[in-house]
Design a protein around this motif. Structure first.
Motif, PDB file in Angstrom:
ATOM      1  N   ASN A 166       0.823  -1.213   0.000  1.00 48.40           N
ATOM      2  CA  ASN A 166       0.000   0.000   0.000  1.00 48.40           C
ATOM      3  C   ASN A 166       0.856   1.261   0.000  1.00 48.40           C
ATOM      4  O   ASN A 166       0.389   2.339  -0.383  1.00 48.40           O
ATOM      5  CB  ASN A 166      -0.939  -0.010   1.207  1.00 48.40           C
ATOM      6  CG  ASN A 166      -2.119   0.921   1.042  1.00 48.40           C
ATOM      7  OD1 ASN A 166      -2.789   0.938   0.003  1.00 48.40           O
ATOM      8  ND2 ASN A 166      -2.394   1.710   2.062  1.00 48.40           N
ATOM      9  N   ALA A 189      -8.155  -4.712  -0.337  1.00 47.76           N
ATOM     10  CA  ALA A 189      -8.633  -3.419   0.170  1.00 47.76           C
ATOM     11  C   ALA A 189     -10.136  -3.389   0.365  1.00 47.76           C
ATOM     12  O   ALA A 189     -10.643  -2.622   1.194  1.00 47.76           O
ATOM     13  CB  ALA A 189      -8.204  -2.299  -0.775  1.00 47.76           C
ATOM     14  N   GLU A 190     -10.861  -4.226  -0.383  1.00 46.16           N
ATOM     15  CA  GLU A 190     -12.316  -4.248  -0.294  1.00 46.16           C
ATOM     16  C   GLU A 190     -12.849  -5.215   0.759  1.00 46.16           C
ATOM     17  O   GLU A 190     -14.069  -5.276   0.977  1.00 46.16           O
ATOM     18  CB  GLU A 190     -12.909  -4.585  -1.666  1.00 46.16           C
ATOM     19  CG  GLU A 190     -12.702  -3.486  -2.698  1.00 46.16           C
ATOM     20  CD  GLU A 190     -13.220  -2.134  -2.225  1.00 46.16           C
ATOM     21  OE1 GLU A 190     -14.403  -2.055  -1.851  1.00 46.16           O
ATOM     22  OE2 GLU A 190     -12.425  -1.166  -2.221  1.00 46.16           O
ATOM     23  N   ARG A 195     -11.230  -2.604   5.156  1.00 48.61           N
ATOM     24  CA  ARG A 195     -11.870  -1.291   5.039  1.00 48.61           C
ATOM     25  C   ARG A 195     -12.034  -0.645   6.413  1.00 48.61           C
ATOM     26  O   ARG A 195     -11.771   0.552   6.585  1.00 48.61           O
ATOM     27  CB  ARG A 195     -13.233  -1.414   4.360  1.00 48.61           C
ATOM     28  CG  ARG A 195     -13.176  -1.740   2.875  1.00 48.61           C
ATOM     29  CD  ARG A 195     -14.446  -1.294   2.155  1.00 48.61           C
ATOM     30  NE  ARG A 195     -15.654  -1.767   2.823  1.00 48.61           N
ATOM     31  CZ  ARG A 195     -16.284  -2.903   2.540  1.00 48.61           C
ATOM     32  NH1 ARG A 195     -15.784  -3.713   1.607  1.00 48.61           N
ATOM     33  NH2 ARG A 195     -17.383  -3.233   3.181  1.00 48.61           N
ATOM     34  N   LEU A 198      -8.655   0.693   7.557  1.00 45.01           N
ATOM     35  CA  LEU A 198      -8.263   1.897   6.829  1.00 45.01           C
ATOM     36  C   LEU A 198      -9.037   3.108   7.325  1.00 45.01           C
ATOM     37  O   LEU A 198      -8.469   4.197   7.485  1.00 45.01           O
ATOM     38  CB  LEU A 198      -8.466   1.694   5.332  1.00 45.01           C
ATOM     39  CG  LEU A 198      -7.543   0.677   4.650  1.00 45.01           C
ATOM     40  CD1 LEU A 198      -8.042   0.376   3.248  1.00 45.01           C
ATOM     41  CD2 LEU A 198      -6.113   1.163   4.610  1.00 45.01           C
ATOM     42  N   VAL A 199     -10.319   2.930   7.577  1.00 38.09           N
ATOM     43  CA  VAL A 199     -11.139   4.032   8.096  1.00 38.09           C
ATOM     44  C   VAL A 199     -10.661   4.421   9.494  1.00 38.09           C
ATOM     45  O   VAL A 199     -10.498   5.604   9.823  1.00 38.09           O
ATOM     46  CB  VAL A 199     -12.624   3.649   8.118  1.00 38.09           C
ATOM     47  CG1 VAL A 199     -13.450   4.677   8.887  1.00 38.09           C
ATOM     48  CG2 VAL A 199     -13.156   3.524   6.679  1.00 38.09           C
ATOM     49  N   LEU A 203      -7.231   6.577   6.803  1.00 37.58           N
ATOM     50  CA  LEU A 203      -6.676   6.442   5.466  1.00 37.58           C
ATOM     51  C   LEU A 203      -7.749   6.274   4.405  1.00 37.58           C
ATOM     52  O   LEU A 203      -7.448   6.228   3.214  1.00 37.58           O
ATOM     53  CB  LEU A 203      -5.731   5.237   5.424  1.00 37.58           C
ATOM     54  CG  LEU A 203      -4.584   5.274   6.444  1.00 37.58           C
ATOM     55  CD1 LEU A 203      -3.816   3.978   6.408  1.00 37.58           C
ATOM     56  CD2 LEU A 203      -3.667   6.454   6.166  1.00 37.58           C
ATOM     57  N   ARG A 204      -8.991   6.175   4.872  1.00 40.73           N
ATOM     58  CA  ARG A 204     -10.110   5.997   3.943  1.00 40.73           C
ATOM     59  C   ARG A 204     -11.367   6.533   4.610  1.00 40.73           C
ATOM     60  O   ARG A 204     -11.538   6.385   5.825  1.00 40.73           O
ATOM     61  CB  ARG A 204     -10.273   4.510   3.611  1.00 40.73           C
ATOM     62  CG  ARG A 204     -11.343   4.186   2.577  1.00 40.73           C
ATOM     63  CD  ARG A 204     -11.245   2.714   2.190  1.00 40.73           C
ATOM     64  NE  ARG A 204     -12.245   2.370   1.202  1.00 40.73           N
ATOM     65  CZ  ARG A 204     -12.285   1.193   0.586  1.00 40.73           C
ATOM     66  NH1 ARG A 204     -11.377   0.266   0.845  1.00 40.73           N
ATOM     67  NH2 ARG A 204     -13.230   0.941  -0.316  1.00 40.73           N
ATOM     68  N   LYS A 205     -12.224   7.145   3.828  1.00 43.05           N
ATOM     69  CA  LYS A 205     -13.471   7.700   4.383  1.00 43.05           C
ATOM     70  C   LYS A 205     -14.547   6.635   4.433  1.00 43.05           C
ATOM     71  O   LYS A 205     -14.545   5.689   3.659  1.00 43.05           O
ATOM     72  CB  LYS A 205     -13.936   8.880   3.517  1.00 43.05           C
ATOM     73  CG  LYS A 205     -12.978  10.071   3.588  1.00 43.05           C
ATOM     74  CD  LYS A 205     -13.522  11.249   2.787  1.00 43.05           C
ATOM     75  CE  LYS A 205     -12.586  12.441   2.857  1.00 43.05           C
ATOM     76  NZ  LYS A 205     -13.077  13.599   2.072  1.00 43.05           N
TER      77      LYS A 205
END
Length: 205
Positions: A166, A189-190, A195, A198-199, A203-205
């Motif tokens: 990543n 990632a999915e 997920r 990452l949130v 790092l992810r919304k």
């Protein structure tokens, strides 16, 4: 248990594994850009672990465990029903060790420190990138016939590989020449657990 971590760095693999296993961790953020590295309460991380780097896992009994691979194995063994490692004693378990070693020595330690410290110079960075390209070729060939690194299912090796690979995004390393590797990273990632991690790390919304 407490995980001393910094967003997006190698400690994220342990975070992913804990979420995938359904383990509860208290996350303690560390500023790795400060010197020395500071825990969010202001302490020097060396007050927790003499090594002074993340990840650090503090067990409920006060024991301290360091080194990413050791922490990944420990967390997986806490929840064997999650099947994040192949069965102990099986040949696939040694395949797991093989991939963990590859990720640690051939990916992790080529990305870092060589591509994160511009003071090492452009030549060192280019040597590291060429070395990585050769390692990406190995992953690409394996993933041409496999969805995951070991045993046909998600394991701690995938959590570690995803975390390190990543870094390519932030470093603007184009993975277009490795479509199987790109597909693999997208699918990892999915995963709901990834997920969520990452949130949680911003790092992810």
């Amino acid at each position: 248990m407490k995980l001393y971590y910094a967003p997006g760095v190698c400690s994220m693999a342990a975070h992913i594994v804990a979420v995938e296993a359904g383990l509860t961790l208290d996350l303690v953020k560390v500023d790795i850009r400060s010197e020395p590295h500071r825990v969010e309460d202001g302490r020097d991380l060396k007050a927790v672990s003499a090594k002074g780097v993340v990840p650090v896992l503090e067990l409920d009994n006060g024991e301290i465990l360091t080194e990413g691979v050791a922490i990944l194995l420990y967390l997986a063994d806490k929840k064997p029903d999650a099947m994040l490692t192949p069965e102990q004693g099986s040949f696939e378990h040694y395949r797991l060790q093989e991939w963990l070693t590859f990720i640690s020595s051939e990916l992790h330690k080529t990305f870092s420190p060589w591509l994160f410290h511009p003071e090492y110079g452009a030549q060192a960075a280019e040597v590291a990138k060429e070395r990585l390209r050769q390692r990406f070729d190995i992953l690409e060939a394996h993933l041409a016939t496999q969805d995951y690194l070991v045993g046909g299912r998600f394991s701690i090796a995938d959590a570690y590989c995803f975390t390190i690979m990543n870094w390519s995004r932030g470093l603007r390393i184009d993975l277009g020449a490795w479509p199987n590797l790109t597909r693999y990273l997208f699918e990892i990632a999915e995963r709901p657990g990834v997920r969520m991690t990452l949130v949680a790390e911003g790092l992810r919304k």
